[in-house]
Enzyme design. Sequence first.
Site, PDB file in Angstrom:
ATOM      1  N   GLU A  91      22.908  42.465   6.424  1.00  0.00           N
ATOM      2  CA  GLU A  91      23.181  43.425   7.502  1.00  0.00           C
ATOM      3  C   GLU A  91      24.398  43.061   8.318  1.00  0.00           C
ATOM      4  O   GLU A  91      24.718  41.886   8.487  1.00  0.00           O
ATOM      5  CB  GLU A  91      22.013  43.413   8.497  1.00  0.00           C
ATOM      6  CG  GLU A  91      20.758  43.991   7.972  1.00  0.00           C
ATOM      7  CD  GLU A  91      19.638  43.857   9.001  1.00  0.00           C
ATOM      8  OE1 GLU A  91      18.505  43.616   8.572  1.00  0.00           O
ATOM      9  OE2 GLU A  91      19.900  43.986  10.198  1.00  0.00           O
ATOM     10  N   CYS A 112      28.706  42.138  14.492  1.00  0.00           N
ATOM     11  CA  CYS A 112      27.834  40.990  14.230  1.00  0.00           C
ATOM     12  C   CYS A 112      27.678  40.855  12.712  1.00  0.00           C
ATOM     13  O   CYS A 112      27.239  41.802  12.052  1.00  0.00           O
ATOM     14  CB  CYS A 112      26.485  41.274  14.910  1.00  0.00           C
ATOM     15  SG  CYS A 112      25.229  40.060  14.518  1.00  0.00           S
ATOM     16  N   CYS A 119      17.319  32.903   5.499  1.00  0.00           N
ATOM     17  CA  CYS A 119      17.663  31.714   6.282  1.00  0.00           C
ATOM     18  C   CYS A 119      16.609  30.642   6.043  1.00  0.00           C
ATOM     19  O   CYS A 119      15.421  30.948   5.962  1.00  0.00           O
ATOM     20  CB  CYS A 119      17.725  32.062   7.772  1.00  0.00           C
ATOM     21  SG  CYS A 119      18.228  30.642   8.785  1.00  0.00           S
ATOM     22  N   CYS A 123      12.934  29.806  12.118  1.00  0.00           N
ATOM     23  CA  CYS A 123      12.507  29.936  13.513  1.00  0.00           C
ATOM     24  C   CYS A 123      11.335  30.924  13.538  1.00  0.00           C
ATOM     25  O   CYS A 123      11.374  31.948  12.859  1.00  0.00           O
ATOM     26  CB  CYS A 123      13.652  30.432  14.381  1.00  0.00           C
ATOM     27  SG  CYS A 123      15.062  29.320  14.326  1.00  0.00           S
ATOM     28  N   CYS A 126      11.823  34.874  14.191  1.00  0.00           N
ATOM     29  CA  CYS A 126      12.987  35.564  13.620  1.00  0.00           C
ATOM     30  C   CYS A 126      12.677  36.226  12.283  1.00  0.00           C
ATOM     31  O   CYS A 126      12.053  35.617  11.403  1.00  0.00           O
ATOM     32  CB  CYS A 126      14.118  34.547  13.463  1.00  0.00           C
ATOM     33  SG  CYS A 126      15.577  35.224  12.650  1.00  0.00           S
ATOM     34  N   CYS A 360      19.123  41.239  14.141  1.00  0.00           N
ATOM     35  CA  CYS A 360      19.534  41.269  12.744  1.00  0.00           C
ATOM     36  C   CYS A 360      18.409  40.757  11.853  1.00  0.00           C
ATOM     37  O   CYS A 360      17.622  39.924  12.247  1.00  0.00           O
ATOM     38  CB  CYS A 360      20.739  40.357  12.573  1.00  0.00           C
ATOM     39  SG  CYS A 360      22.174  41.245  12.020  1.00  0.00           S
TER      40      CYS A 360
HETATM   41  N1  SAH Z   1      21.192  31.273  12.805  1.00  0.00           N
HETATM   42  C1  SAH Z   1      22.040  31.460  13.907  1.00  0.00           C
HETATM   43  C2  SAH Z   1      22.712  32.819  13.959  1.00  0.00           C
HETATM   44  C3  SAH Z   1      21.877  33.985  13.575  1.00  0.00           C
HETATM   45  S1  SAH Z   1      20.532  34.380  14.633  1.00  0.00           S
HETATM   46  C4  SAH Z   1      21.308  31.189  15.195  1.00  0.00           C
HETATM   47  O1  SAH Z   1      20.091  31.027  15.147  1.00  0.00           O
HETATM   48  O2  SAH Z   1      21.968  31.104  16.227  1.00  0.00           O
HETATM   49  C5  SAH Z   1      21.395  35.142  15.982  1.00  0.00           C
HETATM   50  C6  SAH Z   1      20.611  35.186  17.271  1.00  0.00           C
HETATM   51  O3  SAH Z   1      19.559  36.152  17.220  1.00  0.00           O
HETATM   52  C7  SAH Z   1      19.972  33.847  17.604  1.00  0.00           C
HETATM   53  O4  SAH Z   1      20.195  33.503  18.943  1.00  0.00           O
HETATM   54  C8  SAH Z   1      18.532  34.160  17.314  1.00  0.00           C
HETATM   55  O5  SAH Z   1      17.703  33.257  17.927  1.00  0.00           O
HETATM   56  C9  SAH Z   1      18.418  35.574  17.790  1.00  0.00           C
HETATM   57  N2  SAH Z   1      17.192  36.268  17.372  1.00  0.00           N
HETATM   58  C10 SAH Z   1      16.509  36.122  16.224  1.00  0.00           C
HETATM   59  N3  SAH Z   1      15.422  36.918  16.211  1.00  0.00           N
HETATM   60  C11 SAH Z   1      15.414  37.581  17.390  1.00  0.00           C
HETATM   61  C12 SAH Z   1      14.540  38.555  17.984  1.00  0.00           C
HETATM   62  N4  SAH Z   1      13.485  39.002  17.337  1.00  0.00           N
HETATM   63  N5  SAH Z   1      14.852  39.020  19.216  1.00  0.00           N
HETATM   64  C13 SAH Z   1      15.959  38.597  19.868  1.00  0.00           C
HETATM   65  N6  SAH Z   1      16.817  37.698  19.360  1.00  0.00           N
HETATM   66  C14 SAH Z   1      16.550  37.179  18.141  1.00  0.00           C
HETATM   67 FE1  SF4 Z   2      17.786  31.299  10.922  1.00  0.00          FE
HETATM   68 FE2  SF4 Z   2      16.816  33.209  12.488  1.00  0.00          FE
HETATM   69 FE3  SF4 Z   2      16.565  30.654  13.202  1.00  0.00          FE
HETATM   70 FE4  SF4 Z   2      19.007  31.814  13.285  1.00  0.00          FE
HETATM   71  S1  SF4 Z   2      17.210  32.369  14.524  1.00  0.00           S
HETATM   72  S2  SF4 Z   2      18.442  29.798  12.416  1.00  0.00           S
HETATM   73  S3  SF4 Z   2      18.820  33.222  11.512  1.00  0.00           S
HETATM   74  S4  SF4 Z   2      15.616  31.641  11.373  1.00  0.00           S
END
Ligand code: SAH
Ligand code: SF4
Length: 374
Positions: A91, A112, A119, A123, A126, A360
Amino acid sequence: MPTDIKSLSRDELETQFKGWNESVYRVTQLLTWLYSRRVTSWDAMTNLPKALRAKLADAFLLQTLELVRKQGAHDTTQKFLWRLRDHALIESVLIPANPALYGDASDRHTLCISTQVGCAYGCKFCASGLDGWKRNLTPDEIVEQVLAVEREVTSDKWHVTGKPVLSHVTRHVSRAVDNVVVMGMGEPLANYENLLKALRILNAPWGGGIGARKITISTSGLAPQIRRLGGEPEQFRLAISLHGATDEVRNKIMPVNRRYPLKELVVACEDYQGQKGRMLTFEYILIAGINDSVEQARPLAALAKRLFAKVNLIPYNKVEGLSWERPEEKVCESFLAVLKKQKVPATLRREKGGDIDAACGQLRLKTERELTST
Ligand code: SAH
Ligand code: SF4
């Protein structure tokens, strides 16, 4: 498998052209077709001799992203779901400049972009990590997200006709994307080489022409790579996805913290700043009952002060299948107030997280689940 032409730097292309006994000015012509005209076929490069085009087609791929789904409207956030050559889905999200913030209602946009399929960092909140990691994106797949979005949203159709549309003759080709945030699917610093190569192409005057300070890399906290990034010559911006100001909270929601606990992450950030002397941003998602209490805001303020970081508070976007919730608005406001009181520069994203603003990874997840259930 040949390399895609958009994975090559100008130097690499020049070496190749010299090896073919082609003049170097042909490289300039080629780069104009690729990054200004954004053409999608060798045949469109009409000022390159046919024999050279044939040689290029033999040696390199010229791939584009296939648009699978688009959500959103011209003047709002638009989400693009792309299919790659191996049918994997990624995306990109295009966010219009906020006139209230920048005083400019023009065609300025932030894109973005994604750097991996899935990934590995898992987390807990996510969508991108839910189905694990599939592969790294190649430099051209990272670069092509910018070009493909620009093809979709700008009115010049060079890539289709090979001819300029009249109104654009004098204006050169319009650039729709002037800011890039690497906050899409994947952990960018876990795909370090390809990321840097792609960002250098997007940054180069012969490539995307996007200023390094207009490119932000977001990481969940890979300490060694943060240090390494500090040693690179470019002034890319760095955002740390903190989401917790204590190991206790971070360990609960971000497995990466067990590998690089806060102490180590903070030292890596200090090293980075020692090299760059630049301000960091902390991304902090507010998740109800997890990290949204005033007791958490205090250590966050202390960390932000120590690292001269600005804090972006983002109310959690609900992910289908996960039980986390965003806190009530007043809880978010109180959290912000604690930071402000401590004189930490902080913002709270206040727009309602409509479907389209969801983080995303969600459109891909939904589409993959629909596809596998049919
Ligand atoms: N992996 C990298 C970049 C991609 S994630 C990182 O973790 O920074 C980009 C951002 O989106 C991160 O700050 C992540 O924590 C956030 N994110 C992921 N899932 C989310 C959600 N459901 N609501 C809001 N932010 C979210
Ligand atoms: Fe990976 Fe999502 Fe954690 Fe970013 S926030 S490191 S995309 S699992």
